[in-house]
Design an enzyme around this catalytic site. Structure first.
Site, PDB file in Angstrom:
ATOM      1  N   ASP A   1      -8.686   3.640  -0.474  1.00 24.84           N
ATOM      2  CA  ASP A   1      -9.103   4.236   0.808  1.00 24.84           C
ATOM      3  C   ASP A   1     -10.511   3.874   1.264  1.00 24.84           C
ATOM      4  O   ASP A   1     -11.029   4.471   2.218  1.00 24.84           O
ATOM      5  CB  ASP A   1      -8.959   5.760   0.735  1.00 24.84           C
ATOM      6  CG  ASP A   1      -7.507   6.189   0.852  1.00 24.84           C
ATOM      7  OD1 ASP A   1      -6.790   5.610   1.684  1.00 24.84           O
ATOM      8  OD2 ASP A   1      -7.093   7.084   0.108  1.00 24.84           O
TER       9      ASP A   1
ATOM     10  N   ASP B   1      -0.236   3.435   4.531  1.00 22.92           N
ATOM     11  CA  ASP B   1      -1.593   3.764   4.995  1.00 22.92           C
ATOM     12  C   ASP B   1      -2.580   2.621   4.723  1.00 22.92           C
ATOM     13  O   ASP B   1      -3.598   2.475   5.392  1.00 22.92           O
ATOM     14  CB  ASP B   1      -2.132   5.017   4.290  1.00 22.92           C
ATOM     15  CG  ASP B   1      -1.084   6.080   4.029  1.00 22.92           C
ATOM     16  OD1 ASP B   1       0.087   5.726   3.840  1.00 22.92           O
ATOM     17  OD2 ASP B   1      -1.444   7.255   3.994  1.00 22.92           O
TER      18      ASP B   1
HETATM   19  N1  GLY Z   1      -3.804   8.445   3.915  1.00 30.93           N
HETATM   20  C1  GLY Z   1      -3.256   9.720   3.620  1.00 30.93           C
HETATM   21  C2  GLY Z   1      -2.581  10.382   4.748  1.00 30.93           C
HETATM   22  O1  GLY Z   1      -2.258   9.815   5.750  1.00 30.93           O
HETATM   23  O2  GLY Z   1      -2.346  11.562   4.619  1.00 30.93           O
END
Ligand code: GLY
Length: 394
Positions: free
Chosen positions: A107, A172
């Site tokens: 992330d 994501d």
């Molecule tokens: N990246 C985690 C979410 O979208 O909750």
């Protein structure tokens, strides 16, 4: 009276070129960010959500969402040009610098590009550029030639505890690629963009169903690169269409098209966007998962709407008239709903939007205010303002 009606009709016919939601959005954003600054005066804490008790909940540089708060501060600075917002934005951005070395999950794109990316864009401070390049280097340590993609999470058990995920990649992850393209542009070293291109290609191949909805998680064999299974973690079921997952894909592949100008991606992202648009309810804010059987009683996800609105405004600029207009008008419809009383937190609460869903199967942040919804909402408002003023959207 007749004149007034005519003006309103004209605005409606011109595709909604009305800037009032932008102005109103930023007035409220200033109010609510001021509330957040009072509640959280030090940059050791980052607003995340409002708890059931009505109080602001924060994270402490140990999650994936800390970049969004400085990002909101940067957008409000960009819109208002007020030095106080810039000072606050710098404070909450610079405090994230140690995360540039983070390699234990994927992330880092959200964390660093939403904070330092906006900081560099708006100030040109070279030190911020260096932080971003180092962050891109950290992200690339999670890339593997065999799988052809960046590992999102380290080894873990699947959500139901039945499977093991050795090399899990979540949709994501497409949101991290913008950081890599940036690093190539500012260093001239193609290594970062190559990783991004490969990840986009592998994900397009393995993470989508025939109807262009996507699997949240693809678990790879790191030795052979083979797909072991396709599953969900945050959606309703392995085969359901989780709304935010689709939103991340629309946004991610819009960026990939912007950076590669490869027409295959322009075609692909329209299919990914169209399956999302076809399944929206009347107000254009999706249920958290398009396949939740309890619809219409299922919770919504305003965050998916914010992300998608922002992406569609950009995507609309790459398309000839009819399709581009369709996406732009859809985005305006989303933003108009999000700007209505139903979705706005109201003056007293330290957030912008209600009704997002974080992780329903985990029973967390359901029908809640969540910082990433706010971030993409004001990003979309800035993009809309740029579009209306005939400026570059991003
Ligand atoms: N990246 C985690 C979410 O979208 O909750």
């Amino acid at each position: 009276y007749v004149l007034c009606i005519s003006v309103l009709v004209l605005i409606a016919c011109s595709g909604g070129e009305d800037t009032s939601i932008v102005e109103q959005g930023f007035t409220r954003a200033e109010q609510q960010l001021s509330n957040q600054l009072k509640a959280v005066p030090e940059a050791t804490e980052y607003p995340r959500t409002i708890g059931k008790d009505g109080k602001l909940k924060v994270t402490r540089k140990n999650d994936w969402t800390e970049g969004f708060y400085p990002g909101c501060l940067w957008y409000v600075y960009e819109y208002t040009n007020k030095e106080d917002w810039k000072k606050a934005a710098i404070k909450w951005t610079e405090s994230l610098e140690p995360l540039k070395k983070m390699t234990n999950h994927h992330d880092i794109g959200f964390l660093m590009y939403c904070s330092f990316g906006n900081a560099y864009r708006l100030t040109g401070n070279e030190a911020y550029k260096d932080v971003l390049v180092e962050s891109a280097r950290s992200l690339c340590t999670r890339f593997n030639e065999k799988t052809g993609c960046i590992k999102s999470w380290n080894y873990r058990k699947s959500w139901n505890g039945k499977d093991e995920w050795f090399y899990p990649v979540i949709i994501d992850n497409m949101m991290n690629l913008e950081l890599l393209y940036f690093a190539t542009k500012v260093t001239g070293d193609s290594v970062y963009a190559k990783v991004a291109n490969r990840h986009a290609e592998t994900t397009a191949k393995n993470q989508f169903r025939e109807d262009y909805s996507n699997y949240h998680v693809v678990n790879y064999d790191a030795e052979t690169g083979e797909v072991l299974n396709q599953a969900t973690c945050q959606g309703f079921s392995d085969n359901s269409a989780w709304a935010r997952g689709q939103a991340w894909a629309i946004y991610g592949y819009t960026v990939v098209y912007r950076e590669t100008l490869d027409p295959r991606y322009l075609d692909f992202v329209q299919k990914v966007a169209d399956v999302y648009l076809e399944r929206l309810p009347e107000d254009y804010i999706p249920y958290w998962d398009f396949d939740d059987p309890s619809i219409p009683n299922a919770p919504r996800d305003a965050s998916a709407a914010s992300v998608t609105a922002s992406a569609l405004l950009e995507l609309s600029t790459y398309l000839p008239d009819k399709k581009g207009d369709e996406y732009k008008n859809a985005a305006i419809r989303m933003l108009t709903s999000l700007s209505s009383d139903k979705y706005q937190c109201g003056k007293s609460k330290p957030a912008f939007l209600l009704h997002s869903t974080g992780h329903l199967p985990n029973n967390s942040e359901i029908d809640a205010a969540i910082i990433y919804a706010d971030y993409y909402y004001i990003e979309a408002l800035i993009r809309l303002k740029n579009l209306i003023e005939d400026k570059a959207v991003i």
